[in-house]
Motif scaffolding. Sequence first.
Motif, PDB file in Angstrom:
ATOM      1  N   LEU A 174       0.841  -1.200   0.000  1.00 26.72           N
ATOM      2  CA  LEU A 174       0.000   0.000   0.000  1.00 26.72           C
ATOM      3  C   LEU A 174       0.877   1.251   0.000  1.00 26.72           C
ATOM      4  CD1 LEU A 174      -3.135   0.756   0.409  1.00 26.72           C
ATOM      5  CD2 LEU A 174      -2.424   1.290   2.747  1.00 26.72           C
ATOM      6  N   ARG A 175       0.655   2.136  -0.935  1.00 27.21           N
ATOM      7  CA  ARG A 175       1.406   3.394  -1.012  1.00 27.21           C
ATOM      8  C   ARG A 175       0.672   4.434  -0.165  1.00 27.21           C
ATOM      9  NH1 ARG A 175       1.059   4.447  -7.161  1.00 27.21           N
ATOM     10  NH2 ARG A 175      -1.052   3.811  -6.589  1.00 27.21           N
ATOM     11  N   PHE A 176       1.246   4.742   0.982  1.00 31.75           N
ATOM     12  CA  PHE A 176       0.500   5.538   1.961  1.00 31.75           C
ATOM     13  C   PHE A 176       1.357   6.657   2.519  1.00 31.75           C
ATOM     14  CE2 PHE A 176      -1.882   6.493   5.806  1.00 31.75           C
ATOM     15  CZ  PHE A 176      -3.192   6.378   5.363  1.00 31.75           C
ATOM     16  N   GLN A 203      -2.804  16.486  -4.204  1.00 26.52           N
ATOM     17  CA  GLN A 203      -2.433  16.177  -5.574  1.00 26.52           C
ATOM     18  C   GLN A 203      -1.904  14.752  -5.691  1.00 26.52           C
ATOM     19  OE1 GLN A 203      -3.061  17.842  -8.309  1.00 26.52           O
ATOM     20  NE2 GLN A 203      -2.117  16.208  -9.531  1.00 26.52           N
ATOM     21  N   ALA A 204      -1.128  14.322  -4.691  1.00 27.58           N
ATOM     22  CA  ALA A 204      -0.597  12.959  -4.731  1.00 27.58           C
ATOM     23  C   ALA A 204      -1.718  11.929  -4.662  1.00 27.58           C
ATOM     24  CB  ALA A 204       0.391  12.755  -3.581  1.00 27.58           C
ATOM     25  N   LEU A 205      -2.724  12.202  -3.850  1.00 26.44           N
ATOM     26  CA  LEU A 205      -3.857  11.282  -3.719  1.00 26.44           C
ATOM     27  C   LEU A 205      -4.732  11.316  -4.965  1.00 26.44           C
ATOM     28  CD1 LEU A 205      -5.143   9.352  -1.626  1.00 26.44           C
ATOM     29  CD2 LEU A 205      -6.506  11.284  -0.808  1.00 26.44           C
ATOM     30  N   ALA A 206      -4.994  12.507  -5.461  1.00 26.03           N
ATOM     31  CA  ALA A 206      -5.864  12.648  -6.635  1.00 26.03           C
ATOM     32  C   ALA A 206      -5.228  12.070  -7.899  1.00 26.03           C
ATOM     33  CB  ALA A 206      -6.212  14.113  -6.846  1.00 26.03           C
ATOM     34  N   SER A 207      -3.918  12.153  -7.990  1.00 24.34           N
ATOM     35  CA  SER A 207      -3.228  11.679  -9.191  1.00 24.34           C
ATOM     36  C   SER A 207      -2.979  10.180  -9.180  1.00 24.34           C
ATOM     37  CB  SER A 207      -1.883  12.401  -9.327  1.00 24.34           C
ATOM     38  OG  SER A 207      -0.986  11.993  -8.305  1.00 24.34           O
ATOM     39  N   GLY A 208      -3.202   9.531  -8.032  1.00 27.45           N
ATOM     40  CA  GLY A 208      -2.913   8.107  -7.929  1.00 27.45           C
ATOM     41  C   GLY A 208      -1.482   7.802  -7.569  1.00 27.45           C
ATOM     42  N   GLN A 209      -0.701   8.845  -7.233  1.00 30.94           N
ATOM     43  CA  GLN A 209       0.679   8.622  -6.793  1.00 30.94           C
ATOM     44  C   GLN A 209       0.706   7.799  -5.512  1.00 30.94           C
ATOM     45  OE1 GLN A 209       2.926  12.265  -6.178  1.00 30.94           O
ATOM     46  NE2 GLN A 209       4.361  11.246  -4.790  1.00 30.94           N
ATOM     47  N   ILE A 210      -0.310   7.997  -4.664  1.00 27.13           N
ATOM     48  CA  ILE A 210      -0.436   7.238  -3.432  1.00 27.13           C
ATOM     49  C   ILE A 210      -1.834   6.632  -3.363  1.00 27.13           C
ATOM     50  CG2 ILE A 210       1.302   8.474  -2.089  1.00 27.13           C
ATOM     51  CD1 ILE A 210      -0.916  10.206  -0.919  1.00 27.13           C
ATOM     52  N   ASP A 211      -1.969   5.566  -2.549  1.00 26.97           N
ATOM     53  CA  ASP A 211      -3.250   4.870  -2.389  1.00 26.97           C
ATOM     54  C   ASP A 211      -4.049   5.392  -1.201  1.00 26.97           C
ATOM     55  OD1 ASP A 211      -2.583   3.011  -4.494  1.00 26.97           O
ATOM     56  OD2 ASP A 211      -1.250   2.027  -3.049  1.00 26.97           O
TER      57      ASP A 211
END
Length: 361
Positions: A174-176, A203-211
């Motif tokens: 999980l990328r958290f 932005q990281a959450l919205a872009s899918g960089q993190i889960d």
Amino acid sequence: MDRRSFLRTSAIGGAAAATTSLAAPAYAQGNRTLTMVTSVPDGYAVFDDAAQLAIDYIAALSDGNLVINKMPAGSLVGAFEVFDAVSAGQADVYHSAEYYFLNQHPAFAFMTSIPFGMTSQEMANWYYRRGGQELHDTLSSLFNLKPFMCGMTAMQPGGWFNTEINSAEDLQGLRFRMPGQGGQVLGRLGASVQNIPGGEIYQALASGQIDGAEWIGPYADERLGFQEVTNLYYTAGFHEPGSALHMSFNLEVWESLTAQQQAIVKVACEAAHAQNTALSLAENGAALARLMAAGVQPREFPEDVWDAFGRASAEVREENMGDPIYAEIAESYFASMAESSAWYEIGDGEYMRQRNRVNAG
């Protein structure tokens, strides 16, 4: 010379030079204007509120003779660079969360929050009445800093996820986003942990960089708009049961203040801390209700996940016990927590149980 000794020597020399060249005209007039760097953008709920409140109190109590010019994250230095900037005298004071600086010393974790650690009131008990401030002073002095507790997010939720966590195995890969010892715990349980500054989480959450990501609580999280990205919100977290924020001065700058100015700073930070704690606790309930009305679904971690958090947290806490400073602070921290919780359990705990029972009837 080891790295920390080098940093301390460099910081002292750099701070003295900066103080002499930049601030002398203000000293001569009897007025001071200090530069504060912070770890969040302007207007960030709770976090920036604490910094601004302290700044306002200091200006009012000093009748404008001590003014702090706030430079938000990225305007002078990056969010996680404020410690080094103030230590080295590139800025006069920072406002931040001390667990961002575990690379400087792992004991800074205790000054913000640790997994399964103190609640907001327990933290205040330790910091103000059981030696926490003095231990923080000693630790920070190694880096040419003088700290004050100045803000409190209270209990932080487990965070926002794009998928349900039904077992500890769901944490694998999980990328958290989670800083501090909490992030180290998730890493131990197989997550890919990201320590992303507050201004970059959405932005990281919205872009899918993190889960998924944790921030502060319903009030602050709502303001950042995480509910626009996912509707799964784990409302009880293991990682930060009472997270303190701090204002920390370059030590030479602090010692150059008058006794009256120092007293004003101390009182202002304590007042800002109390008000910020109340802000966090007062606004979270209403904010959660709004989030739920907008479709957010509160979740709770299963007990086996809590058990995994607990085991990994104990391992992380023990990793640095060979460091004498860390061990001394840990001993003081846990002794105070045990003392406070023993009373709360038989006093407040029983009262709340009975209150809920009677009111329900």
